[in-house]
Design a protein around this motif. Structure first.
Motif, mmCIF file in Angstrom:
data_model
loop_
_atom_site.group_PDB
_atom_site.id
_atom_site.type_symbol
_atom_site.label_atom_id
_atom_site.label_comp_id
_atom_site.label_asym_id
_atom_site.label_seq_id
_atom_site.Cartn_x
_atom_site.Cartn_y
_atom_site.Cartn_z
ATOM 1 N N VAL A 7 -2.130 -9.572 -9.495
ATOM 2 C CA VAL A 7 -2.948 -8.392 -9.260
ATOM 3 C C VAL A 7 -2.303 -7.578 -8.141
ATOM 4 O O VAL A 7 -1.920 -8.124 -7.113
ATOM 5 C CB VAL A 7 -4.390 -8.787 -8.858
ATOM 6 N N SER A 8 -2.165 -6.268 -8.337
ATOM 7 C CA SER A 8 -1.533 -5.452 -7.309
ATOM 8 C C SER A 8 -2.357 -5.474 -6.037
ATOM 9 O O SER A 8 -3.576 -5.684 -6.053
ATOM 10 C CB SER A 8 -1.371 -4.012 -7.804
ATOM 11 N N LEU A 9 -1.696 -5.245 -4.910
ATOM 12 C CA LEU A 9 -2.383 -5.257 -3.628
ATOM 13 C C LEU A 9 -3.509 -4.229 -3.606
ATOM 14 O O LEU A 9 -4.610 -4.501 -3.119
ATOM 15 C CB LEU A 9 -1.391 -4.978 -2.498
ATOM 16 N N LYS A 10 -3.252 -3.050 -4.135
ATOM 17 C CA LYS A 10 -4.269 -2.005 -4.138
ATOM 18 C C LYS A 10 -5.456 -2.393 -5.009
ATOM 19 O O LYS A 10 -6.614 -2.142 -4.652
ATOM 20 C CB LYS A 10 -3.678 -0.679 -4.608
ATOM 21 N N GLU A 11 -5.188 -2.997 -6.163
ATOM 22 C CA GLU A 11 -6.280 -3.415 -7.046
ATOM 23 C C GLU A 11 -7.154 -4.457 -6.366
ATOM 24 O O GLU A 11 -8.387 -4.431 -6.468
ATOM 25 C CB GLU A 11 -5.715 -3.968 -8.353
ATOM 26 N N ASN A 12 -6.524 -5.372 -5.663
ATOM 27 C CA ASN A 12 -7.269 -6.390 -4.943
ATOM 28 C C ASN A 12 -8.131 -5.761 -3.856
ATOM 29 O O ASN A 12 -9.295 -6.123 -3.652
ATOM 30 C CB ASN A 12 -6.293 -7.393 -4.328
ATOM 31 N N THR A 35 -11.928 2.936 3.457
ATOM 32 C CA THR A 35 -12.144 3.931 2.411
ATOM 33 C C THR A 35 -11.058 3.849 1.337
ATOM 34 O O THR A 35 -10.017 3.205 1.521
ATOM 35 C CB THR A 35 -12.130 5.346 3.009
ATOM 36 N N LYS A 36 -11.302 4.545 0.233
ATOM 37 C CA LYS A 36 -10.291 4.585 -0.828
ATOM 38 C C LYS A 36 -9.044 5.331 -0.362
ATOM 39 O O LYS A 36 -7.929 5.015 -0.801
ATOM 40 C CB LYS A 36 -10.883 5.243 -2.076
ATOM 41 N N ASP A 37 -9.214 6.293 0.527
ATOM 42 C CA ASP A 37 -8.051 6.999 1.075
ATOM 43 C C ASP A 37 -7.182 6.052 1.902
ATOM 44 O O ASP A 37 -5.947 6.135 1.852
ATOM 45 C CB ASP A 37 -8.507 8.171 1.954
ATOM 46 N N VAL A 38 -7.822 5.165 2.651
ATOM 47 C CA VAL A 38 -7.086 4.166 3.428
ATOM 48 C C VAL A 38 -6.324 3.233 2.494
ATOM 49 O O VAL A 38 -5.150 2.914 2.726
ATOM 50 C CB VAL A 38 -8.049 3.363 4.331
ATOM 51 N N ILE A 39 -6.978 2.809 1.428
ATOM 52 C CA ILE A 39 -6.321 1.926 0.450
ATOM 53 C C ILE A 39 -5.112 2.618 -0.158
ATOM 54 O O ILE A 39 -4.043 2.013 -0.319
ATOM 55 C CB ILE A 39 -7.321 1.509 -0.645
ATOM 56 N N GLU A 40 -5.268 3.886 -0.492
ATOM 57 C CA GLU A 40 -4.168 4.634 -1.093
ATOM 58 C C GLU A 40 -3.003 4.782 -0.115
ATOM 59 O O GLU A 40 -1.829 4.686 -0.505
ATOM 60 C CB GLU A 40 -4.658 6.020 -1.528
ATOM 61 N N GLU A 41 -3.321 4.976 1.166
ATOM 62 C CA GLU A 41 -2.277 5.223 2.169
ATOM 63 C C GLU A 41 -1.517 3.963 2.564
ATOM 64 O O GLU A 41 -0.284 3.976 2.693
ATOM 65 C CB GLU A 41 -2.904 5.852 3.411
ATOM 66 N N ILE A 42 -2.226 2.856 2.765
ATOM 67 C CA ILE A 42 -1.568 1.662 3.330
ATOM 68 C C ILE A 42 -1.776 0.389 2.502
ATOM 69 O O ILE A 42 -1.321 -0.681 2.886
ATOM 70 C CB ILE A 42 -2.057 1.392 4.773
ATOM 71 N N GLY A 43 -2.423 0.518 1.347
ATOM 72 C CA GLY A 43 -2.787 -0.667 0.569
ATOM 73 C C GLY A 43 -1.640 -1.512 0.083
ATOM 74 O O GLY A 43 -1.800 -2.723 -0.131
ATOM 75 N N ASN A 44 -0.480 -0.923 -0.119
ATOM 76 C CA ASN A 44 0.664 -1.674 -0.635
ATOM 77 C C ASN A 44 1.666 -2.082 0.441
ATOM 78 O O ASN A 44 2.713 -2.650 0.137
ATOM 79 C CB ASN A 44 1.400 -0.866 -1.711
ATOM 80 N N LYS A 45 1.347 -1.801 1.692
ATOM 81 C CA LYS A 45 2.294 -2.119 2.755
ATOM 82 C C LYS A 45 2.238 -3.602 3.118
ATOM 83 O O LYS A 45 1.183 -4.234 3.032
ATOM 84 C CB LYS A 45 2.014 -1.265 3.990
ATOM 85 N N VAL A 46 3.387 -4.127 3.535
ATOM 86 C CA VAL A 46 3.507 -5.535 3.927
ATOM 87 C C VAL A 46 4.320 -5.604 5.216
ATOM 88 O O VAL A 46 5.373 -4.958 5.329
ATOM 89 C CB VAL A 46 4.203 -6.373 2.828
ATOM 90 N N THR A 47 3.870 -6.356 6.189
ATOM 91 C CA THR A 47 4.605 -6.469 7.458
ATOM 92 C C THR A 47 5.867 -7.298 7.270
ATOM 93 O O THR A 47 6.045 -7.975 6.254
ATOM 94 C CB THR A 47 3.736 -7.126 8.547
ATOM 95 N N ASN A 48 6.724 -7.269 8.262
ATOM 96 C CA ASN A 48 7.982 -8.015 8.177
ATOM 97 C C ASN A 48 7.774 -9.517 8.052
ATOM 98 O O ASN A 48 8.634 -10.228 7.543
ATOM 99 C CB ASN A 48 8.848 -7.713 9.401
ATOM 100 N N SER A 49 6.641 -10.017 8.512
ATOM 101 C CA SER A 49 6.357 -11.447 8.379
ATOM 102 C C SER A 49 5.532 -11.757 7.143
ATOM 103 O O SER A 49 5.066 -12.878 6.958
ATOM 104 C CB SER A 49 5.648 -11.974 9.630
ATOM 105 N N GLY A 50 5.343 -10.741 6.272
ATOM 106 C CA GLY A 50 4.692 -10.970 4.985
ATOM 107 C C GLY A 50 3.190 -10.800 4.966
ATOM 108 O O GLY A 50 2.523 -11.232 4.021
#
Length: 356
Positions: A7-12, A35-50
């Motif tokens: 499941v994609s990060l955003k979908e989750n 918010t959904k705007d927050v999910i759209e902006e940063i929902g797929n980001k992953v830090t360097n430590s995962g």
């Protein structure tokens, strides 16, 4: 696109969003700002430590009665997921700007004993949280990293001398007499907080965890509990002066051997954003049966920027009019300002109790 179990990060995250919004009993800071705007902006980001945004908000989703609902999975979470963290931090602390470190000059600090007869204050305790640079926070740290971190801290502990010199007891393999004594002294941290559990705070339990204490048990360090370090100075009675100065000396020695995460705006970085800034929690166990029976007791304390809890910590009850009263503000003030505000507030509480 990054995925979690197919499941994609955003979908989750959208599933989390729906769950929070559909719960009429939930009023957490997470719900208010996720918010959904927050999910759209940063929902797929992953830090360097995962670490993902899901790692940070999982506890708030599983525990809708949480007041805050978010933890930082690692130090980078505060910057990568800032569109969610920043408004929550500002709402909770009332500030997003923290001053430079200032514990005050130990040569000129002089806090008089607030309760020399011991009628009100049972004990005084001041602690800070610290996380060591180069390591993920508790929720995502690996067993190997926990072991390396524990080894690093143990080496730093060997530099304590005089009244700070003491013993390190690892949780794994702890013998029964030591465990029983630490439980009796109320020093042994354990599992059991469901908010921390959901956030991953008990990851690899009890691996890499332990307790350091000096001979008189007035100076303690918890290793790999909620934060990498919880540094604690405490004693019976109301001697703020000795408790605070002991803490200052301990921190100064540790800083000569270990580097801690700190941000110019947020102060010292902690697993829970409510502890950011100075990270200081200065508290007393205080007997105030008259004041605590008043209907506006907690509001009175909040007016002094003080927080009231049960004597066994957050989400616990109290008996006999004895409460744990601590500073509420940790960000936007220097360390010495936090202690002065706490000290002045407790002074007013005692005066109020006497007047009733």
């Amino acid at each position: 696109m990054s995925e979690e179990g197919g499941v994609s990060l955003k979908e989750n995250l959208l599933t989390y969003y729906d769950k929070l919004q559909c719960d009429p009993c939930c009023n957490s800071l997470l719900k208010q700002n996720f918010t959904k705007d927050v999910i759209e902006e940063i929902g797929n980001k992953v830090t360097n430590s995962g670490c993902t945004l899901s790692d940070c908000i999982k506890s708030g989703v599983e525990n809708p009665d949480s007041s805050t609902g978010i933890y930082a999975a690692d130090a980078e979470s505060y910057t990568l997921f800032a569109p969610l963290f920043r408004p929550i931090i500002e709402k909770y602390h009332g500030s997003i700007k923290h001053p430079f470190v200032d514990f005050g000059n130990p040569e000129t600090i002089n806090f008089a004993n607030l309760d020399p007869t011991g009628e009100y204050i049972i004990s005084t305790r001041i602690r800070v949280g610290r996380n060591v640079e180069g390591y993920p926070f508790t929720a995502t740290i690996s067993r190997d990293q926990q072991e390396a971190l524990e080894t690093k801290i143990k080496e730093a502990l060997t530099h304590f001398d005089g009244d700070l010199e003491g013993t390190y007891c690892p949780l794994p393999g702890m013998d029964d007499p030591t465990r029983d004594q630490l439980v009796e002294d109320h020093f042994l941290f354990q599992q059991g907080d469901r908010f921390l559990q959901s956030a991953g705070g008990y990851r690899n339990w009890p691996h890499g965890r332990g307790i350091f204490f000096n001979k008189t048990k007035t100076f303690l360090i918890w290793i790999n509990e909620e934060d990498h370090l919880r540094i604690i100075s405490m004693e019976q009675g109301a001697n703020f002066d000795s408790v605070y100065k002991r803490l200052m000396r301990g921190i100064k020695i540790l800083e000569q051997h270990v580097s801690f995460y700190r941000d110019d705006e947020l102060g010292y970085l902690t697993f829970c954003p409510t502890n950011l800034g100075t990270t200081i929690r200065a508290s007393v166990h205080i007997k105030i049966p008259k004041l605590s029976s008043q209907p506006n007791f907690k509001e009175f304390c909040l007016g002094l920027n003080l927080q009231v809890r049960g004597t066994h910590g957050e989400h616990t009850d109290t008996k006999g009019g004895v409460y744990d009263v601590s500073n509420k503000r940790r960000m936007g003030l220097t360390e010495i300002e936090v202690i002065r505000e706490m000290y002045n507030g407790i002074t007013q509480i005692i005066e109020k109790e006497k007047s009733l």
